[in-house]
Design an enzyme around this catalytic site. Structure first.
Site, PDB file in Angstrom:
ATOM      1  N   THR A  98      -7.755 -37.224  33.752  1.00 11.62           N
ATOM      2  CA  THR A  98      -8.353 -38.327  34.466  1.00 11.62           C
ATOM      3  C   THR A  98      -8.439 -38.384  36.008  1.00 11.62           C
ATOM      4  O   THR A  98      -9.413 -38.598  36.586  1.00 11.62           O
ATOM      5  CB  THR A  98      -7.974 -39.512  33.857  1.00 11.62           C
ATOM      6  OG1 THR A  98      -8.329 -39.762  32.415  1.00 11.62           O
ATOM      7  CG2 THR A  98      -8.521 -40.927  34.419  1.00 11.62           C
TER       8      THR A  98
ATOM      9  N   GLY B 181      -5.933 -31.270  34.881  1.00 13.34           N
ATOM     10  CA  GLY B 181      -5.821 -32.321  36.259  1.00 13.34           C
ATOM     11  C   GLY B 181      -6.326 -33.788  35.383  1.00 13.34           C
ATOM     12  O   GLY B 181      -5.845 -34.516  35.910  1.00 13.34           O
TER      13      GLY B 181
ATOM     14  N   GLY C 139     -12.696 -52.380  38.870  1.00 11.03           N
ATOM     15  CA  GLY C 139     -13.830 -53.290  39.209  1.00 11.03           C
ATOM     16  C   GLY C 139     -14.043 -53.478  40.616  1.00 11.03           C
ATOM     17  O   GLY C 139     -15.182 -53.273  41.214  1.00 11.03           O
ATOM     18  N   VAL C 140     -13.196 -53.845  41.497  1.00 13.79           N
ATOM     19  CA  VAL C 140     -13.127 -54.145  42.769  1.00 13.79           C
ATOM     20  C   VAL C 140     -13.507 -53.027  43.536  1.00 13.79           C
ATOM     21  O   VAL C 140     -14.094 -53.006  44.517  1.00 13.79           O
ATOM     22  CB  VAL C 140     -11.758 -54.624  43.475  1.00 13.79           C
ATOM     23  CG1 VAL C 140     -11.666 -54.473  44.915  1.00 13.79           C
ATOM     24  CG2 VAL C 140     -11.637 -55.823  42.963  1.00 13.79           C
TER      25      VAL C 140
ATOM     26  N   LYS D 150     -12.283 -42.086  44.931  1.00 17.35           N
ATOM     27  CA  LYS D 150     -12.134 -42.098  46.262  1.00 17.35           C
ATOM     28  C   LYS D 150     -13.095 -41.566  47.358  1.00 17.35           C
ATOM     29  O   LYS D 150     -13.323 -41.704  48.539  1.00 17.35           O
ATOM     30  CB  LYS D 150     -10.434 -41.593  46.724  1.00 17.35           C
ATOM     31  CG  LYS D 150      -9.496 -42.552  46.468  1.00 17.35           C
ATOM     32  CD  LYS D 150      -9.835 -43.399  45.068  1.00 17.35           C
ATOM     33  CE  LYS D 150      -8.496 -44.217  44.577  1.00 17.35           C
ATOM     34  NZ  LYS D 150      -8.942 -44.967  43.342  1.00 17.35           N
TER      35      LYS D 150
ATOM     36  N   HIS E 260       2.270 -46.845  69.659  1.00 16.92           N
ATOM     37  CA  HIS E 260       1.147 -47.832  70.197  1.00 16.92           C
ATOM     38  C   HIS E 260       0.074 -46.953  70.445  1.00 16.92           C
ATOM     39  O   HIS E 260       0.386 -46.048  71.700  1.00 16.92           O
ATOM     40  CB  HIS E 260       1.886 -48.604  71.297  1.00 16.92           C
ATOM     41  CG  HIS E 260       0.954 -49.752  71.837  1.00 16.92           C
ATOM     42  ND1 HIS E 260       0.333 -50.851  71.114  1.00 16.92           N
ATOM     43  CD2 HIS E 260       0.279 -49.636  72.678  1.00 16.92           C
ATOM     44  CE1 HIS E 260      -0.547 -51.428  71.912  1.00 16.92           C
ATOM     45  NE2 HIS E 260      -0.589 -50.565  73.073  1.00 16.92           N
TER      46      HIS E 260
END
Length: 462
Positions: free
Chosen positions: A45, A43, A184-185, A55, A439
């Site tokens: 990195t 798997g 970084g973000v 995540k 919608h």
């Protein structure tokens, strides 16, 4: 060394990350005999130190933010803090479940999995665990590791990489993040939600500098609102230890004190000492050079994933691995259009895109032939319900196809699938405009943007 295999494998793959295991699974599916060699965990990195754990942290951060803001939705809830051990357990459970599933998948396809540190020993063999594994074709897929700067030593305590950040057993009061790209973000977003005082130091003029400038500016505006600080056009000049943390200096004379420094300046290829150059493989700055079919200059060797100088994304590795497997099985293959690959930064807000930026379009087609349209999420019902701000920007060749879709806002990563189809099928705005979007959904914003670009806006001003 003796080859312990009774026959020579059709394909020997060195590296079991996204590119390597995708090549293995597809090749086996097509009837080829496959050996997959991985020094760590299957798997690579993405599963263990990248996409999946980051995540998971970002989702935990989202839950924290929603708890803090629950009163805005009429929900009574009290935020009492972050249990970092609980966060890690949640993250590790996600990884463990996917890891077990991947192991079962590889076994079910009859792939010979060999755990050990392999090294290319000839143009048709890999040495591992004292054995020589022979193959009619070799696929190099050894991936990447976090980079640092000359003279900047990562100690794993006060000066850390993303690998360390994913396992950090404490929540610092303050942190400096060197690098305003995706990694970084995303960590800035997580840590701010966890209560950390965050400052990003970025040498280029904008955060997420590879994105369309409009997306960068929207993210910067959102980060200012969240209290995430950043120094742009600020080149790192040094770091020193203080009594309780670090002091980061920039070339423009700025000094920032914090508990720790996260070095997030990107990832470099894993290729040193693995026998690539000795066996004639063409290299450039550690990367293995390939053509559009992932072939190296050596006819029996291909390379995929972060090891080659293409987009460092897990789904790119998947696609490259599949392409190689199908080529080796004799199927007709089509080179990857890297502009057509969806890109997502999973911060709060998310930044998602596919296709080319406005600047790139102007460079390719000329300013007079480029048309752009911005659709503000303030006009989208579901986005109002979610209380997210942001924008969808379309880039079109005049009287032609949409060549860029750039989105900023909550959950925009989930909209990039349709954007990918729009770009890759060279859709005209009028063709997308006649499709009916449910919608209220955020995908409706993509439909509205194309309605406007086609000259018949509904929930948007002329």
């Amino acid at each position: 060394m003796a080859n312990d295999a009774s026959t020579v494998f059709d394909v020997v793959i060195l590296g079991g990350g996204s590119g390597g295991y995708a090549a293995a699974l597809r090749a086996a599916q097509l009837g080829l005999s496959v050996a997959l060699i991985e020094k760590g965990e299957l798997g690579g990195t993405c599963l263990h130190r990248g996409c999946i754990p980051t995540k998971a942290l970002l989702h935990a951060a989202e839950i924290a933010d929603e708890t803090k803001e629950a009163a805005e939705f009429g929900v009574l809830a009290t935020f009492q803090g972050i249990d970092i051990n609980g966060v890690h357990k949640y993250k590790d459970d996600v990884i463990a479940g996917l890891y077990k599933g991947l192991q079962g998948l590889v076994a079910s396809r009859k792939v010979t999995f060999i755990q050990g540190e392999g090294r290319l020993s000839s143009q048709t063999s890999v040495d591992v665990n004292g054995q020589r594994i022979e193959g009619r074709h070799i696929v190099l897929a050894t991936g990447s590791v976090p980079k640092s700067l000359p003279g900047l030593t990562i100690d794993g305590d006060r000066i850390i990489s993303s690998d360390h950040a994913l396992k950090l057993d404490r929540i610092p009061k303050s942190a400096v993040i060197l690098g305003g790209g995706v990694i970084g973000v995303e960590f800035a977003s997580v840590w701010k939600s966890f209560g950390v005082d965050v400052t990003i130091v970025e040498a280029l003029p904008h955060l997420v500098p590879l994105e369309d400038e409009n997306s960068s500016k929207l993210l910067e505006r959102a980060f200012r609102k969240r209290g995430i600080k950043f120094e742009l056009k600020a080149r790192f000049s040094g770091v020193e230890y203080t009594e309780s943390g670090v002091r980061v200096s920039t070339e423009n004379g700025k000094q920032i004190d914090a508990d720790l420094l996260l070095v997030a300046i990107g990832r470099g290829p894993v290729s040193a000492g693995l026998g690539y150059e000795e066996n004639g493989v063409a290299m450039d700055r550690g990367y293995v050079l390939v053509d559009e079919y992932m072939r190296t200059n050596v006819p029996t060797i291909s390379a995929v994933g972060d090891l080659v100088p293409t987009l460092q994304l897990a789904h790119v590795g998947f696609a490259e691995g599949i392409l190689v497997a199908e080529r080796l099985a004799g199927l007709k293959t089509v080179p990857i259009d890297y502009d057509g690959v969806p890109r997502v930064t999973y911060s709060n807000p998310e930044v998602a895109s596919v296709g080319i930026s406005e600047a790139k379009a102007v460079e390719l087609y000329g300013k007079e032939k480029v048309v752009t349209l911005k659709y503000n999420l303030a006009g989208n019902g579901k986005s109002k319900i979610l209380k997210t701000a942001g924008e969808i920007k379309l880039v079109q060749v005049k009287d032609g196809a949409v060549v860029g879709v750039h989105m900023v806002g909550a959950r925009m990563g989930e909209q990039v699938g349709e954007a990918q189809l729009i770009y890759n099928w060279e859709a005209l705005p009028a063709e997308v405009a006649q499709l009916i979007h449910a919608h209220p959904t955020q995908s409706e914003a993509l439909g509205e943007a194309h309605l406007a670009l086609a000259g018949k806006p509904l929930h948007a001003h002329d």
